[in-house]
Design a protein around this motif. Structure first.
Motif, PDB file in Angstrom:
ATOM      1  N   LEU A  36       0.828  -1.211   0.000  1.00 52.27           N
ATOM      2  CA  LEU A  36       0.000   0.000   0.000  1.00 52.27           C
ATOM      3  C   LEU A  36       0.861   1.258   0.000  1.00 52.27           C
ATOM      4  N   VAL A  37       1.983   1.228   0.708  1.00 56.42           N
ATOM      5  CA  VAL A  37       2.916   2.358   0.655  1.00 56.42           C
ATOM      6  C   VAL A  37       3.401   2.546  -0.774  1.00 56.42           C
ATOM      7  N   LEU A  38       3.725   1.447  -1.439  1.00 54.67           N
ATOM      8  CA  LEU A  38       4.163   1.515  -2.832  1.00 54.67           C
ATOM      9  C   LEU A  38       3.072   2.086  -3.728  1.00 54.67           C
ATOM     10  N   ALA A  39       1.843   1.626  -3.567  1.00 58.33           N
ATOM     11  CA  ALA A  39       0.733   2.143  -4.379  1.00 58.33           C
ATOM     12  C   ALA A  39       0.541   3.637  -4.140  1.00 58.33           C
ATOM     13  N   GLY A  40       0.592   4.057  -2.885  1.00 54.10           N
ATOM     14  CA  GLY A  40       0.451   5.480  -2.577  1.00 54.10           C
ATOM     15  C   GLY A  40       1.582   6.301  -3.164  1.00 54.10           C
ATOM     16  N   LEU A  41       2.801   5.799  -3.051  1.00 57.44           N
ATOM     17  CA  LEU A  41       3.951   6.511  -3.632  1.00 57.44           C
ATOM     18  C   LEU A  41       3.843   6.617  -5.149  1.00 57.44           C
ATOM     19  N   LEU A  42       3.393   5.545  -5.794  1.00 55.95           N
ATOM     20  CA  LEU A  42       3.245   5.584  -7.251  1.00 55.95           C
ATOM     21  C   LEU A  42       2.227   6.631  -7.669  1.00 55.95           C
ATOM     22  N   LEU A  43       1.121   6.698  -6.953  1.00 53.29           N
ATOM     23  CA  LEU A  43       0.114   7.723  -7.269  1.00 53.29           C
ATOM     24  C   LEU A  43       0.656   9.128  -7.031  1.00 53.29           C
ATOM     25  N   LEU A  44       1.295   9.330  -5.897  1.00 58.75           N
ATOM     26  CA  LEU A  44       1.818  10.659  -5.575  1.00 58.75           C
ATOM     27  C   LEU A  44       2.963  11.054  -6.513  1.00 58.75           C
ATOM     28  N   SER A  46       3.194  10.353  -9.568  1.00 62.48           N
ATOM     29  CA  SER A  46       2.645  10.776 -10.857  1.00 62.48           C
ATOM     30  C   SER A  46       2.335  12.271 -10.860  1.00 62.48           C
ATOM     31  N   GLU A  47       2.127  12.841  -9.704  1.00 65.32           N
ATOM     32  CA  GLU A  47       1.846  14.276  -9.588  1.00 65.32           C
ATOM     33  C   GLU A  47       3.044  15.062  -9.068  1.00 65.32           C
ATOM     34  N   PHE A  48       3.905  14.409  -8.305  1.00 61.83           N
ATOM     35  CA  PHE A  48       5.077  15.056  -7.723  1.00 61.83           C
ATOM     36  C   PHE A  48       6.319  14.262  -8.100  1.00 61.83           C
ATOM     37  N   PRO A  49       6.963  14.583  -9.205  1.00 65.50           N
ATOM     38  CA  PRO A  49       8.104  13.807  -9.694  1.00 65.50           C
ATOM     39  C   PRO A  49       9.258  13.676  -8.696  1.00 65.50           C
ATOM     40  N   ALA A  50       9.376  14.573  -7.752  1.00 62.58           N
ATOM     41  CA  ALA A  50      10.458  14.483  -6.771  1.00 62.58           C
ATOM     42  C   ALA A  50      10.334  13.223  -5.906  1.00 62.58           C
ATOM     43  N   GLU A  52       9.677  10.274  -7.021  1.00 63.24           N
ATOM     44  CA  GLU A  52      10.045   9.077  -7.786  1.00 63.24           C
ATOM     45  C   GLU A  52      11.298   8.389  -7.239  1.00 63.24           C
ATOM     46  N   ARG A  53      12.174   9.141  -6.603  1.00 63.22           N
ATOM     47  CA  ARG A  53      13.399   8.521  -6.075  1.00 63.22           C
ATOM     48  C   ARG A  53      13.113   7.550  -4.933  1.00 63.22           C
ATOM     49  N   TYR A  54      11.940   7.660  -4.311  1.00 58.78           N
ATOM     50  CA  TYR A  54      11.577   6.748  -3.224  1.00 58.78           C
ATOM     51  C   TYR A  54      10.868   5.490  -3.720  1.00 58.78           C
ATOM     52  N   VAL A  55      10.406   5.510  -4.971  1.00 56.75           N
ATOM     53  CA  VAL A  55       9.597   4.409  -5.481  1.00 56.75           C
ATOM     54  C   VAL A  55      10.403   3.119  -5.609  1.00 56.75           C
ATOM     55  N   ASP A  56      11.579   3.179  -6.232  1.00 56.16           N
ATOM     56  CA  ASP A  56      12.352   1.956  -6.463  1.00 56.16           C
ATOM     57  C   ASP A  56      12.768   1.238  -5.173  1.00 56.16           C
TER      58      ASP A  56
END
Length: 142
Positions: A36-44, A46-50, A52-56
Motif C-alpha cells: 500500500l505504501v508503494l501504491a500510494g507513492l506511485l500515485l503521488l 505521478s503528480e510530484f516527480p520528486a 520518484e526517487r523513493y519508489v524503487d
C-alpha cells in the motif's frame, strides 16, 4: 489548468495520501503495508516527480516481502490460516451483538481484509511461480 485536470490532480493526491497513510499504519498492524505504501507513492509520484526517487527502494522491499510470504509451504499455510481467521472473525463480529464494536461495519472490514490478504497471497504466489519457471527455463536453455 482546467477544472477537470485540477479535480483529477486533487483526487490522485488524496487517494495517494490515503494509501500511503494506511500503508504506514499497516507496517505495524497486520496487513500488506509495503504494497500500500508503494501504491500510494506511485500515485503521488505521478503528480510530484520528486517522489520518484523513493519508489524503487520501496518497490524492491515490497516485492521481496511478497516473495518471502510465499517462500515456503509453511508460510503459505500460515497466511491462509490468518485469512480464514479474519474471515471467521468478520462473520462472528457481524452476527454476535454482545462483542465490543459488534456489527457489520466491523465485520465487513475484517472480511474485506481477508479478501485482500487472499488476493495478495494469490498474486504473490503466481509472481514467484512465474519467476521460478522463467529462471528454470533460462537455466535449461544454456
Amino acid at each position: 489548468m482546467g477544472l477537470g485536470k485540477r479535480m483529477k490532480r486533487v483526487l490522485v493526491v488524496v487517494a495517494g495520501a490515503i494509501l500511503l497513510v494506511v500503508g504506514v499504519l499497516l507496517l505495524v498492524l497486520p496487513g500488506p503495508g509495503l504494497l500500500l505504501v508503494l501504491a500510494g507513492l506511485l500515485l503521488l509520484a505521478s503528480e510530484f516527480p520528486a517522489l520518484e526517487r523513493y519508489v524503487d527502494p520501496v518497490r524492491d522491499r515490497a516485492m521481496k516481502a511478497a516473495e518471502d510470504s510465499v517462500s515456503s509451504p509453511l508460510r503459505i499455510a500460515g497466511s491462509v490460516l490468518a485469512g480464514l481467521a479474519l474471515l471467521a472473525a468478520g462473520i462472528v463480529w457481524g452476527t454476535v451483538k454482545s462483542l465490543p464494536f459488534s456489527g457489520w461495519s466491523t465485520g465487513s472490514s475484517l472480511i474485506l481484509s481477508s479478501v485482500i490478504l487472499f488476493a495478495l497471497l494469490g498474486w504473490s504466489y503466481r509472481r514467484v511461480k512465474s519467476r521460478r519457471e522463467s529462471g528454470t527455463k533460462a537455466s535449461t536453455d544454456r
